[in-house]
Design a protein around this motif. Sequence first.
Motif, mmCIF file in Angstrom:
data_model
loop_
_atom_site.group_PDB
_atom_site.id
_atom_site.type_symbol
_atom_site.label_atom_id
_atom_site.label_comp_id
_atom_site.label_asym_id
_atom_site.label_seq_id
_atom_site.Cartn_x
_atom_site.Cartn_y
_atom_site.Cartn_z
ATOM 1 N N UNK A 35 0.880 -1.257 -0.008
ATOM 2 C CA UNK A 35 0.116 -0.122 -0.117
ATOM 3 C C UNK A 35 0.932 1.187 0.156
ATOM 4 N N UNK A 36 1.882 1.142 0.760
ATOM 5 C CA UNK A 36 2.815 2.572 0.879
ATOM 6 C C UNK A 36 3.796 2.537 -0.181
ATOM 7 N N UNK A 37 4.163 1.502 -0.775
ATOM 8 C CA UNK A 37 5.019 1.460 -2.105
ATOM 9 C C UNK A 37 4.402 1.908 -3.163
ATOM 10 N N UNK A 38 2.956 1.663 -3.163
ATOM 11 C CA UNK A 38 2.188 2.319 -4.374
ATOM 12 C C UNK A 38 2.037 3.673 -4.552
ATOM 13 N N UNK A 39 2.646 4.491 -3.600
ATOM 14 C CA UNK A 39 2.792 5.998 -3.635
ATOM 15 C C UNK A 39 3.878 6.125 -4.406
ATOM 16 N N UNK A 40 3.775 7.064 -5.512
ATOM 17 C CA UNK A 40 5.240 7.370 -5.944
ATOM 18 C C UNK A 40 6.133 8.076 -5.430
ATOM 19 N N UNK A 41 7.600 7.846 -5.426
ATOM 20 C CA UNK A 41 8.335 8.195 -4.906
ATOM 21 C C UNK A 41 8.735 7.689 -3.534
ATOM 22 N N UNK A 42 8.055 6.473 -3.000
ATOM 23 C CA UNK A 42 8.214 5.881 -1.784
ATOM 24 C C UNK A 42 8.773 4.639 -1.795
ATOM 25 N N UNK A 43 9.598 4.209 -0.845
ATOM 26 C CA UNK A 43 9.996 2.859 -0.594
ATOM 27 C C UNK A 43 9.988 2.412 0.854
ATOM 28 N N UNK A 44 9.435 1.493 0.985
ATOM 29 C CA UNK A 44 8.993 1.111 2.639
ATOM 30 C C UNK A 44 9.467 -0.285 2.763
ATOM 31 N N UNK A 45 9.984 -0.408 4.102
ATOM 32 C CA UNK A 45 10.183 -1.689 4.605
ATOM 33 C C UNK A 45 9.715 -1.832 5.925
ATOM 34 N N UNK A 46 8.891 -2.773 5.943
ATOM 35 C CA UNK A 46 8.120 -3.021 7.076
ATOM 36 C C UNK A 46 8.579 -3.985 8.026
ATOM 37 N N UNK A 47 8.738 -3.849 9.396
ATOM 38 C CA UNK A 47 9.316 -4.706 10.318
ATOM 39 C C UNK A 47 8.070 -5.229 11.072
ATOM 40 N N UNK A 48 7.794 -6.387 10.910
ATOM 41 C CA UNK A 48 6.719 -6.959 11.785
ATOM 42 C C UNK A 48 6.614 -7.107 13.293
ATOM 43 N N UNK A 49 7.970 -7.608 13.542
ATOM 44 C CA UNK A 49 8.314 -7.681 14.981
ATOM 45 C C UNK A 49 8.085 -6.493 15.651
#
Length: 118
Positions: free
Chosen positions: A74-88
Amino acid sequence: MGSVATAVLTAPLVIVVVIAVKSYSKKLVSGCCGGGDVPKPRRVDKNPDHYSHHVMLQIEGMTCQNCAKQVENALNAIDGVWVEVDLKQNRAMVRQKEQISVEKLCAAVEKVGYHAHI
């Protein structure tokens, strides 16, 4: 005649209960968000030098890897965004090429069923 009427009224109720039990058991086996394959994210520029803005979002409601993938997509779908999610840690590192409002980022997370805040 009474038993026919009872059968007619009981049959739909039994069908609804069976469907509900199957749905719930699937959720128990495959994870909180129904499991299955989360769509592959679109290609994202992963060169950290290209991102001058950063924000760490706390994400509420993620309980499995599929949840994390949904938030990341959902966040990476925004132009110019790179997201890394930390589940823990229940958080997302959001790198941005241009400053994007926290409200817009949080709205993208809310759209897929989770809650985000700084």
